[in-house]
Design an enzyme around this catalytic site. Structure first.
Site, PDB file in Angstrom:
ATOM      1  N   GLY A  14       0.835  -1.212   0.000  1.00  0.00           N
ATOM      2  CA  GLY A  14       0.000   0.000   0.000  1.00  0.00           C
ATOM      3  C   GLY A  14       0.861   1.250   0.000  1.00  0.00           C
ATOM      4  N   ALA A  25      15.396  11.183  -1.491  1.00  0.00           N
ATOM      5  CA  ALA A  25      16.617  11.135  -0.684  1.00  0.00           C
ATOM      6  C   ALA A  25      17.561  10.041  -1.189  1.00  0.00           C
ATOM      7  CB  ALA A  25      16.255  10.909   0.783  1.00  0.00           C
ATOM      8  N   ARG A  28      19.075  11.271  -4.595  1.00  0.00           N
ATOM      9  CA  ARG A  28      20.006  12.399  -4.457  1.00  0.00           C
ATOM     10  C   ARG A  28      21.259  11.993  -3.670  1.00  0.00           C
ATOM     11  NH1 ARG A  28      16.774  17.572  -5.123  1.00  0.00           N
ATOM     12  NH2 ARG A  28      16.026  17.183  -7.245  1.00  0.00           N
ATOM     13  N   ARG A  75       0.732  -4.913  -5.494  1.00  0.00           N
ATOM     14  CA  ARG A  75       0.862  -6.160  -4.750  1.00  0.00           C
ATOM     15  C   ARG A  75       1.073  -7.238  -5.809  1.00  0.00           C
ATOM     16  NH1 ARG A  75      -2.908  -3.474  -1.001  1.00  0.00           N
ATOM     17  NH2 ARG A  75      -1.697  -3.130   0.880  1.00  0.00           N
ATOM     18  N   ASP A 106       5.830  -4.833   6.006  1.00  0.00           N
ATOM     19  CA  ASP A 106       6.545  -6.066   6.356  1.00  0.00           C
ATOM     20  C   ASP A 106       6.435  -7.134   5.272  1.00  0.00           C
ATOM     21  OD1 ASP A 106       3.861  -6.281   7.051  1.00  0.00           O
ATOM     22  OD2 ASP A 106       4.253  -7.764   8.615  1.00  0.00           O
ATOM     23  N   GLY A 107       5.310  -7.135   4.529  1.00  0.00           N
ATOM     24  CA  GLY A 107       5.194  -8.068   3.405  1.00  0.00           C
ATOM     25  C   GLY A 107       6.270  -7.784   2.371  1.00  0.00           C
ATOM     26  N   SER A 108       6.450  -6.517   2.060  1.00  0.00           N
ATOM     27  CA  SER A 108       7.475  -6.122   1.087  1.00  0.00           C
ATOM     28  C   SER A 108       8.873  -6.497   1.594  1.00  0.00           C
ATOM     29  CB  SER A 108       7.421  -4.607   0.850  1.00  0.00           C
ATOM     30  OG  SER A 108       6.130  -4.251   0.407  1.00  0.00           O
ATOM     31  N   THR A 128       4.150   2.500   5.738  1.00  0.00           N
ATOM     32  CA  THR A 128       2.735   2.091   5.730  1.00  0.00           C
ATOM     33  C   THR A 128       1.995   2.988   6.710  1.00  0.00           C
ATOM     34  OG1 THR A 128       1.161   0.423   6.547  1.00  0.00           O
ATOM     35  CG2 THR A 128       3.414   0.181   7.299  1.00  0.00           C
ATOM     36  N   ASP A 130      -0.226   2.166   8.547  1.00  0.00           N
ATOM     37  CA  ASP A 130      -0.729   1.383   9.688  1.00  0.00           C
ATOM     38  C   ASP A 130       0.155   1.473  10.939  1.00  0.00           C
ATOM     39  OD1 ASP A 130      -2.636   0.584   7.843  1.00  0.00           O
ATOM     40  OD2 ASP A 130      -1.650  -1.322   7.405  1.00  0.00           O
ATOM     41  N   ASP A 132       2.533  -0.544  11.863  1.00  0.00           N
ATOM     42  CA  ASP A 132       2.458  -1.882  12.457  1.00  0.00           C
ATOM     43  C   ASP A 132       3.737  -2.690  12.240  1.00  0.00           C
ATOM     44  OD1 ASP A 132       2.251  -2.198   9.734  1.00  0.00           O
ATOM     45  OD2 ASP A 132       0.549  -3.561   9.785  1.00  0.00           O
ATOM     46  N   ARG A 165     -26.087  14.463  16.498  1.00  0.00           N
ATOM     47  CA  ARG A 165     -26.017  13.072  16.051  1.00  0.00           C
ATOM     48  C   ARG A 165     -24.833  12.323  16.680  1.00  0.00           C
ATOM     49  NH1 ARG A 165     -27.385  14.208   9.678  1.00  0.00           N
ATOM     50  NH2 ARG A 165     -29.567  13.612   9.815  1.00  0.00           N
ATOM     51  N   ARG A 174      -5.512  -1.931   9.182  1.00  0.00           N
ATOM     52  CA  ARG A 174      -5.479  -3.401   9.071  1.00  0.00           C
ATOM     53  C   ARG A 174      -5.754  -4.030  10.443  1.00  0.00           C
ATOM     54  NH1 ARG A 174      -3.143  -6.183   4.371  1.00  0.00           N
ATOM     55  NH2 ARG A 174      -2.115  -4.303   3.694  1.00  0.00           N
ATOM     56  N   ALA A 189     -12.393  11.803  20.901  1.00  0.00           N
ATOM     57  CA  ALA A 189     -13.515  10.884  20.603  1.00  0.00           C
ATOM     58  C   ALA A 189     -14.125  10.350  21.896  1.00  0.00           C
ATOM     59  CB  ALA A 189     -13.016   9.725  19.744  1.00  0.00           C
ATOM     60  N   ARG A 246     -25.082   8.086  12.469  1.00  0.00           N
ATOM     61  CA  ARG A 246     -24.564   8.038  11.104  1.00  0.00           C
ATOM     62  C   ARG A 246     -23.189   7.366  11.103  1.00  0.00           C
ATOM     63  NH1 ARG A 246     -29.003   9.440  10.450  1.00  0.00           N
ATOM     64  NH2 ARG A 246     -29.890  10.978   9.035  1.00  0.00           N
TER      65      ARG A 246
HETATM   66  P1  ADP Z   1       3.044  -4.488   2.795  1.00  0.00           P
HETATM   67  O1  ADP Z   1       4.416  -4.463   2.232  1.00  0.00           O
HETATM   68  O2  ADP Z   1       2.429  -3.141   2.877  1.00  0.00           O
HETATM   69  O3  ADP Z   1       2.956  -5.306   4.064  1.00  0.00           O
HETATM   70  P2  ADP Z   1       1.863  -6.730   1.358  1.00  0.00           P
HETATM   71  O4  ADP Z   1       1.780  -7.617   2.555  1.00  0.00           O
HETATM   72  O5  ADP Z   1       0.703  -6.709   0.421  1.00  0.00           O
HETATM   73  O6  ADP Z   1       2.094  -5.201   1.722  1.00  0.00           O
HETATM   74  O7  ADP Z   1       3.181  -7.142   0.555  1.00  0.00           O
HETATM   75  C1  ADP Z   1       3.567  -6.453  -0.600  1.00  0.00           C
HETATM   76  C2  ADP Z   1       4.169  -7.388  -1.580  1.00  0.00           C
HETATM   77  O8  ADP Z   1       5.369  -7.961  -1.019  1.00  0.00           O
HETATM   78  C3  ADP Z   1       3.315  -8.600  -1.955  1.00  0.00           C
HETATM   79  O9  ADP Z   1       2.350  -8.287  -2.934  1.00  0.00           O
HETATM   80  C4  ADP Z   1       4.374  -9.541  -2.503  1.00  0.00           C
HETATM   81  O10 ADP Z   1       4.755  -9.142  -3.804  1.00  0.00           O
HETATM   82  C5  ADP Z   1       5.548  -9.281  -1.551  1.00  0.00           C
HETATM   83  N1  ADP Z   1       5.544 -10.276  -0.464  1.00  0.00           N
HETATM   84  C6  ADP Z   1       4.755 -10.288   0.627  1.00  0.00           C
HETATM   85  N2  ADP Z   1       4.995 -11.375   1.388  1.00  0.00           N
HETATM   86  C7  ADP Z   1       5.958 -12.079   0.751  1.00  0.00           C
HETATM   87  C8  ADP Z   1       6.635 -13.305   1.009  1.00  0.00           C
HETATM   88  N3  ADP Z   1       6.377 -14.052   2.094  1.00  0.00           N
HETATM   89  N4  ADP Z   1       7.581 -13.712   0.122  1.00  0.00           N
HETATM   90  C9  ADP Z   1       7.863 -12.979  -0.977  1.00  0.00           C
HETATM   91  N5  ADP Z   1       7.247 -11.818  -1.281  1.00  0.00           N
HETATM   92  C10 ADP Z   1       6.317 -11.365  -0.433  1.00  0.00           C
HETATM   93  O1  F6P Z   2      -1.744  -1.322   4.733  1.00  0.00           O
HETATM   94  C1  F6P Z   2      -2.305  -0.099   4.374  1.00  0.00           C
HETATM   95  C2  F6P Z   2      -3.789  -0.258   4.160  1.00  0.00           C
HETATM   96  O2  F6P Z   2      -4.314   1.009   3.773  1.00  0.00           O
HETATM   97  C3  F6P Z   2      -4.574  -0.811   5.347  1.00  0.00           C
HETATM   98  O3  F6P Z   2      -4.809   0.164   6.347  1.00  0.00           O
HETATM   99  C4  F6P Z   2      -5.829  -1.316   4.672  1.00  0.00           C
HETATM  100  O4  F6P Z   2      -6.409  -2.364   5.409  1.00  0.00           O
HETATM  101  C5  F6P Z   2      -5.299  -1.832   3.359  1.00  0.00           C
HETATM  102  O5  F6P Z   2      -4.051  -1.188   3.112  1.00  0.00           O
HETATM  103  C6  F6P Z   2      -6.201  -1.557   2.179  1.00  0.00           C
HETATM  104  O6  F6P Z   2      -5.659  -2.187   1.073  1.00  0.00           O
HETATM  105  P1  F6P Z   2      -6.136  -1.890  -0.435  1.00  0.00           P
HETATM  106  O7  F6P Z   2      -5.569  -0.553  -0.823  1.00  0.00           O
HETATM  107  O8  F6P Z   2      -5.540  -3.014  -1.208  1.00  0.00           O
HETATM  108  O9  F6P Z   2      -7.623  -1.856  -0.418  1.00  0.00           O
END
Ligand code: ADP
Ligand code: F6P
Length: 322
Positions: A14, A25, A28, A75, A106-108, A128, A130, A132, A165, A174, A189, A246
């Site tokens: 995301g 950065a 450059r 993704r 962390d996925g990336s 991100t 989030d 997180d 309201r 997430r 809030a 609402r």
């Molecule tokens: P974020 O980086 O924001 O946590 P995602 O979890 O969607 O977002 O991960 C982004 C991309 O990183 C995924 O679409 C994939 O291409 C890559 N990725 C995520 N998890 C793995 C994994 N276990 N091994 C290899 N590539 C991964």
């Molecule tokens: O990780 C960032 C984030 O915006 C989360 O807060 C949310 O759950 C998710 O991505 C939404 O993902 P997408 O843009 O794929 O709908």
């Protein structure tokens, strides 16, 4: 400077405000230190398909204040496969890239780790909204997102007051309640609902009724998306209280906008740090913001245990919202 001569940079997952100043950065500072820098489009998708472009000083002009990412992001399911990772390494070698900076969540970083396992030097920059990612007090984009929520809620409060309201506002994050907590405390809030703390709808309703009894004519309840649906919570509140209720789901507007000063500064500092890490010959590292300093940590810290939720701040928010 080791053997690093040509580096690549990509944004993945995301998007988050702060990605652009971070790319700036890297480009450059990399060029300043005699490196060639290549931007890779669309995250791992573009990496696997060879979407490389040479970056010059001017390539990153006029982007420091822009949200999103000029490199675009994606993704990419293929990156999770052996074949995809093989293709990614093949492309990096074909383009003579010695090291890669991955800006994302962390996925990336997991994707980057698989490349490191195949001999590529990698550094991750946590980005991100989030907030997180273990190891860093802040991820790029979080501060901007919290400010965006704050601005939106203050507008909602105007209409909530006028119409007497109750508003249920759902925010992103997430599985993490950090955006809800920080924005909820900052906007005063009446209730903050997060995935980290089990909530009883009866308690939320009790507080609403109590406020009503002492003359409160409107309420704002912030719900983190990971804690449940604002629509379902709103329906229960309406049923039990009869209040005019609402729901607003803020959605992707939280991902856009110019990076705040905090994010632009942090992004620049982390981009600079990533270059320093690569120039030192290190790999499998991430930049992190710890105790007001940008430091280098092992990439694997990002997959470790999450820091515990800030219950002190959460309890304070509840105390202040009596
Ligand atoms: P974020 O980086 O924001 O946590 P995602 O979890 O969607 O977002 O991960 C982004 C991309 O990183 C995924 O679409 C994939 O291409 C890559 N990725 C995520 N998890 C793995 C994994 N276990 N091994 C290899 N590539 C991964
Ligand atoms: O990780 C960032 C984030 O915006 C989360 O807060 C949310 O759950 C998710 O991505 C939404 O993902 P997408 O843009 O794929 O709908």
């Amino acid at each position: 400077m080791g053997d690093i001569k040509r580096i690549g940079v990509l944004t993945s997952g995301g998007d988050a405000p702060g990605m652009n100043p971070s790319i700036r950065a890297i480009v450059r500072k990399g060029i300043y230190h005699g490196l060639e820098v290549f931007g890779i489009k669309r995250g791992y998708e573009g990496l696997i398909h060879g979407e490389f472009q040479a970056m010059q000083l001017g390539s990153v002009a006029d982007i420091i204040h822009r949200g999103g990412t000029i490199l675009m992001t994606a993704r990419c399911a293929d990156m999770k496969t052996e074949e995809g990772q093989y293709e990614a390494v093949k492309q990096l070698k074909l383009h003579g890239i010695d090291a890669l900076v991955v800006i994302g969540g962390d996925g990336s970083f997991r994707g980057a780790q698989t490349l490191a396992g195949r001999g590529i030097n990698v550094v991750g920059i946590p980005a991100t909204i989030d907030n997180d990612i273990p190891g860093t007090d802040l991820t790029l984009g979080f501060d901007t997102a919290v400010n965006t929520v704050l601005e939106a809620v203050s507008k909602i409060r105007d209409t909530a007051t006028s119409h007497e309201r109750t508003f249920i506002v759902e925010v992103m994050g997430r599985n993490c309640g950090s955006i809800a907590l920080q924005a909820g405390l900052a906007c005063g809030a009446e209730s903050i609902i997060v995935p980290e703390v089990t909530f009883q709808i009866e308690e939320v309703i009790r507080k609403l009724l109590q406020g009503h009894q002492r003359g409160k004519n409107h309420s704002i309840i912030l719900v983190a998306e990971g804690a449940g649906s604002a629509y379902e919570i709103g329906a229960k509140i309406k049923l039990k209280t009869g209040f005019d209720t609402r729901v607003t789901v803020l959605g992707h507007l939280q991902r856009g906008g110019s990076p705040s000063a905090v994010d632009a500064v942090l992004a620049s500092a982390m981009g600079g740090k990533a270059i320093e890490i690569l120039l030192s010959g290190a790999s499998e590292r991430m930049t992190a913001y710890v105790n007001r300093e940008v430091v280098s940590l092992p990439l694997e810290v990002a997959y470790g245990p999450r820091p515990s939720f800030d219950k002190v701040l959460y309890d304070l928010a509840n105390e202040l919202a009596i």
